[in-house]
Write an enzyme that holds these catalytic residues in place. Sequence first.
Site, PDB file in Angstrom:
ATOM      1  N   ASP A   1       2.658  -2.372  -4.215  1.00  0.00           N
ATOM      2  CA  ASP A   1       1.490  -2.228  -4.437  1.00  0.00           C
ATOM      3  C   ASP A   1       1.452  -2.166  -5.803  1.00  0.00           C
ATOM      4  O   ASP A   1      -0.240  -2.227  -6.388  1.00  0.00           O
ATOM      5  CB  ASP A   1       1.301  -0.620  -3.385  1.00  0.00           C
ATOM      6  CG  ASP A   1       0.548  -0.849  -2.204  1.00  0.00           C
ATOM      7  OD1 ASP A   1       0.722  -1.433  -1.928  1.00  0.00           O
ATOM      8  OD2 ASP A   1       1.311   0.976  -1.891  1.00  0.00           O
TER       9      ASP A   1
ATOM     10  N   ASP B   1       5.627   3.269   2.275  1.00  0.00           N
ATOM     11  CA  ASP B   1       4.970   3.340   1.470  1.00  0.00           C
ATOM     12  C   ASP B   1       6.254   4.333   0.574  1.00  0.00           C
ATOM     13  O   ASP B   1       6.340   5.555   2.028  1.00  0.00           O
ATOM     14  CB  ASP B   1       3.620   3.731   1.089  1.00  0.00           C
ATOM     15  CG  ASP B   1       2.477   2.877   0.664  1.00  0.00           C
ATOM     16  OD1 ASP B   1       3.005   1.535   0.315  1.00  0.00           O
ATOM     17  OD2 ASP B   1       1.459   2.728   1.397  1.00  0.00           O
TER      18      ASP B   1
END
Length: 177
Positions: A142, A123
């Site tokens: 995501d 991330d």
Amino acid sequence: MNSTRSPYLRFGLLIAAFAFLLDQVTKWVVIVPLSLEPKRVIEILPFFNLTWAENCGISLSMFSKCTDGQRWILVAVTAAVAGAVAIWMMREKARGDVIALAMILGGALGNIVDRIRHGYVVDFADLHFGDFRPFLIFNVADACITIGVLLLVARALLLREKAPEAAPSSNEGAAAE
């Protein structure tokens, strides 16, 4: 052509492939050319940073221990969900739902590849307003999954199809004469 197959399947597969590739390319950029991991943070704008985060768990940091067993359980569960989404997408007749499902599928596959390759999901997108962070640090996969789910929910709640009007039965037509 099989009547249960979606007329938008090819289009959906292209969207899923694009979402997957965009996710993998952006992760490669932050890992290799930008070397984000050792730097930890690169300020891009006053409200957006690239911030290195290794996500071993799922949404909202649930199941965040980085164990090998958990890694493979999450790969299996995510693969099962991706398989179910792919089957749904293959049968879905509404183009908007196929688009949403394709985004979910592409994002899920991107995160599966990360778990297999790294043992965690990479991330890096950090949207913030001062100390206020409306989202956890996330990635393109995501974002695709979230947008896809929101599109499905919005379409389910806002776009109700009208039921076809019933044709008069032969008895009703005879009674009217």
